[in-house]
Design a protein around this motif. Sequence first.
Motif, PDB file in Angstrom:
ATOM      1  N   THR A  40       6.213  -8.462 -10.682  1.00  0.00           N
ATOM      2  CA  THR A  40       5.029  -7.863 -11.310  1.00  0.00           C
ATOM      3  C   THR A  40       5.317  -6.478 -11.868  1.00  0.00           C
ATOM      4  N   ILE A  41       6.379  -5.837 -11.384  1.00  0.00           N
ATOM      5  CA  ILE A  41       6.748  -4.513 -11.906  1.00  0.00           C
ATOM      6  C   ILE A  41       7.183  -4.649 -13.360  1.00  0.00           C
ATOM      7  N   ASP A  42       8.036  -5.655 -13.643  1.00  0.00           N
ATOM      8  CA  ASP A  42       8.430  -6.026 -15.004  1.00  0.00           C
ATOM      9  C   ASP A  42       8.918  -4.834 -15.831  1.00  0.00           C
ATOM     10  N   LYS A  43       9.712  -3.962 -15.215  1.00  0.00           N
ATOM     11  CA  LYS A  43      10.269  -2.818 -15.931  1.00  0.00           C
ATOM     12  C   LYS A  43      11.713  -2.610 -15.506  1.00  0.00           C
ATOM     13  N   GLU A  44      12.447  -1.907 -16.353  1.00  0.00           N
ATOM     14  CA  GLU A  44      13.818  -1.563 -15.990  1.00  0.00           C
ATOM     15  C   GLU A  44      13.773  -0.471 -14.930  1.00  0.00           C
ATOM     16  N   VAL A  45      14.621  -0.610 -13.901  1.00  0.00           N
ATOM     17  CA  VAL A  45      14.597   0.341 -12.799  1.00  0.00           C
ATOM     18  C   VAL A  45      16.001   0.817 -12.464  1.00  0.00           C
ATOM     19  N   GLN A  46      16.046   1.895 -11.703  1.00  0.00           N
ATOM     20  CA  GLN A  46      17.296   2.433 -11.169  1.00  0.00           C
ATOM     21  C   GLN A  46      17.209   2.362  -9.650  1.00  0.00           C
ATOM     22  N   ILE A  47      18.157   1.670  -9.031  1.00  0.00           N
ATOM     23  CA  ILE A  47      18.140   1.497  -7.583  1.00  0.00           C
ATOM     24  C   ILE A  47      18.747   2.724  -6.910  1.00  0.00           C
ATOM     25  N   GLY A  48      18.057   3.202  -5.874  1.00  0.00           N
ATOM     26  CA  GLY A  48      18.553   4.344  -5.112  1.00  0.00           C
ATOM     27  C   GLY A  48      19.186   3.891  -3.808  1.00  0.00           C
ATOM     28  N   GLU A  83       8.513  -7.985  -0.157  1.00  0.00           N
ATOM     29  CA  GLU A  83       7.306  -7.159  -0.239  1.00  0.00           C
ATOM     30  C   GLU A  83       7.594  -5.889  -1.029  1.00  0.00           C
ATOM     31  N   ILE A  84       6.662  -5.532  -1.923  1.00  0.00           N
ATOM     32  CA  ILE A  84       6.715  -4.232  -2.596  1.00  0.00           C
ATOM     33  C   ILE A  84       5.850  -3.301  -1.759  1.00  0.00           C
ATOM     34  N   LYS A  85       6.494  -2.425  -0.981  1.00  0.00           N
ATOM     35  CA  LYS A  85       5.781  -1.634   0.018  1.00  0.00           C
ATOM     36  C   LYS A  85       4.963  -0.508  -0.596  1.00  0.00           C
ATOM     37  N   ARG A  86       5.474   0.131  -1.606  1.00  0.00           N
ATOM     38  CA  ARG A  86       4.767   1.190  -2.317  1.00  0.00           C
ATOM     39  C   ARG A  86       5.407   1.282  -3.697  1.00  0.00           C
ATOM     40  N   PRO A  87       4.905   2.124  -4.587  1.00  0.00           N
ATOM     41  CA  PRO A  87       5.435   2.139  -5.958  1.00  0.00           C
ATOM     42  C   PRO A  87       6.934   2.380  -6.084  1.00  0.00           C
ATOM     43  N   SER A  88       7.584   2.889  -5.033  1.00  0.00           N
ATOM     44  CA  SER A  88       9.013   3.180  -5.177  1.00  0.00           C
ATOM     45  C   SER A  88       9.867   2.590  -4.060  1.00  0.00           C
ATOM     46  N   SER A  89       9.342   1.616  -3.314  1.00  0.00           N
ATOM     47  CA  SER A  89      10.101   1.013  -2.219  1.00  0.00           C
ATOM     48  C   SER A  89       9.865  -0.493  -2.194  1.00  0.00           C
ATOM     49  N   GLU A 108      13.518   3.718  -8.915  1.00  0.00           N
ATOM     50  CA  GLU A 108      12.801   4.534  -9.896  1.00  0.00           C
ATOM     51  C   GLU A 108      12.594   3.694 -11.150  1.00  0.00           C
ATOM     52  N   VAL A 109      11.362   3.661 -11.662  1.00  0.00           N
ATOM     53  CA  VAL A 109      11.100   3.003 -12.943  1.00  0.00           C
ATOM     54  C   VAL A 109      11.675   3.874 -14.056  1.00  0.00           C
ATOM     55  N   LEU A 110      12.394   3.249 -14.991  1.00  0.00           N
ATOM     56  CA  LEU A 110      13.015   3.973 -16.096  1.00  0.00           C
ATOM     57  C   LEU A 110      12.176   3.829 -17.366  1.00  0.00           C
ATOM     58  N   ILE A 111      11.991   4.938 -18.056  1.00  0.00           N
ATOM     59  CA  ILE A 111      11.185   4.990 -19.276  1.00  0.00           C
ATOM     60  C   ILE A 111      12.076   5.472 -20.426  1.00  0.00           C
ATOM     61  N   LEU A 138      10.792   7.780 -14.419  1.00  0.00           N
ATOM     62  CA  LEU A 138       9.395   8.074 -14.737  1.00  0.00           C
ATOM     63  C   LEU A 138       8.899   9.331 -14.035  1.00  0.00           C
ATOM     64  N   SER A 139       9.347   9.550 -12.800  1.00  0.00           N
ATOM     65  CA  SER A 139       8.856  10.685 -12.013  1.00  0.00           C
ATOM     66  C   SER A 139       9.373  12.027 -12.519  1.00  0.00           C
TER      67      SER A 139
END
Length: 236
Positions: A40-48, A83-89, A108-111, A138-139
């Motif tokens: 459902t996030i459906d965005k490019e992300v960077q894994i920490g 599970e998506i626990k919160r917007p960044s985990s 982190e969602v990448l923009i 994004l942050s």
Amino acid sequence: MKGIIHLLPVLLIALFFSLSFGFDKSILSELLTEEIKKSTIDKEVQIGQIKFIGLALSASPQENATHFEPKGNCIPENLKIREIKRPSSIEFTFYCGRSLYRAIANYEVLIPLYVTQRNLRRGDKINEEDIIEIKHPLSRIPSGALTDKNSIIGKIVKKIVAKGVILKEEHIYQGIPVKKGSRVNLIINAGHIMVITEGILKSDATVGGNVRVQCFHTGKEVEGKLIDKDKVRVSL
């Protein structure tokens, strides 16, 4: 002392093998990135940071239940988001060998942002080759940064922008710029009466914005809306 010297090569070899055959998290990060894009996030992300929290299924009864992190050079596969626990985990499971592991990762969602490829001068029109797209968390996006390429291409530069700068709203005109001193048609509406005359802009303006115009016939200044690059509408 001699015993320590004799043991040193053995210790170095052991260290080499432990580093060479340690679990490679980069493959796991790539798999997780792809799964997040499908979610459902459906965005490019960077894994920490990735933290292993348990074994969901052991390969054998003899495997230590506290052995949470994969060992050796096994390749992770069949990754599933739990599970998506919160917007960044996010919590997920994956197989490595015959064992099923559980883990939590920060992301982190990448923009997309756009950086100038050359020095831009006031009045320049921005073309495709003038900018390059970069991905940014994004942050940590700078205030006013432009994230839509369509809002940049074809726009006019408002002030000097050096090469290598992230483009912001303050750098470009969002509408079509018209310079101070330009001749315009002045359309004056007063109830059911419409008068068309000519005037001159008293300041720089953009199409869609408000502007002051000096009427040629009366010499008076009126305020109206620049509805086209050569038309100002005034309502009385």
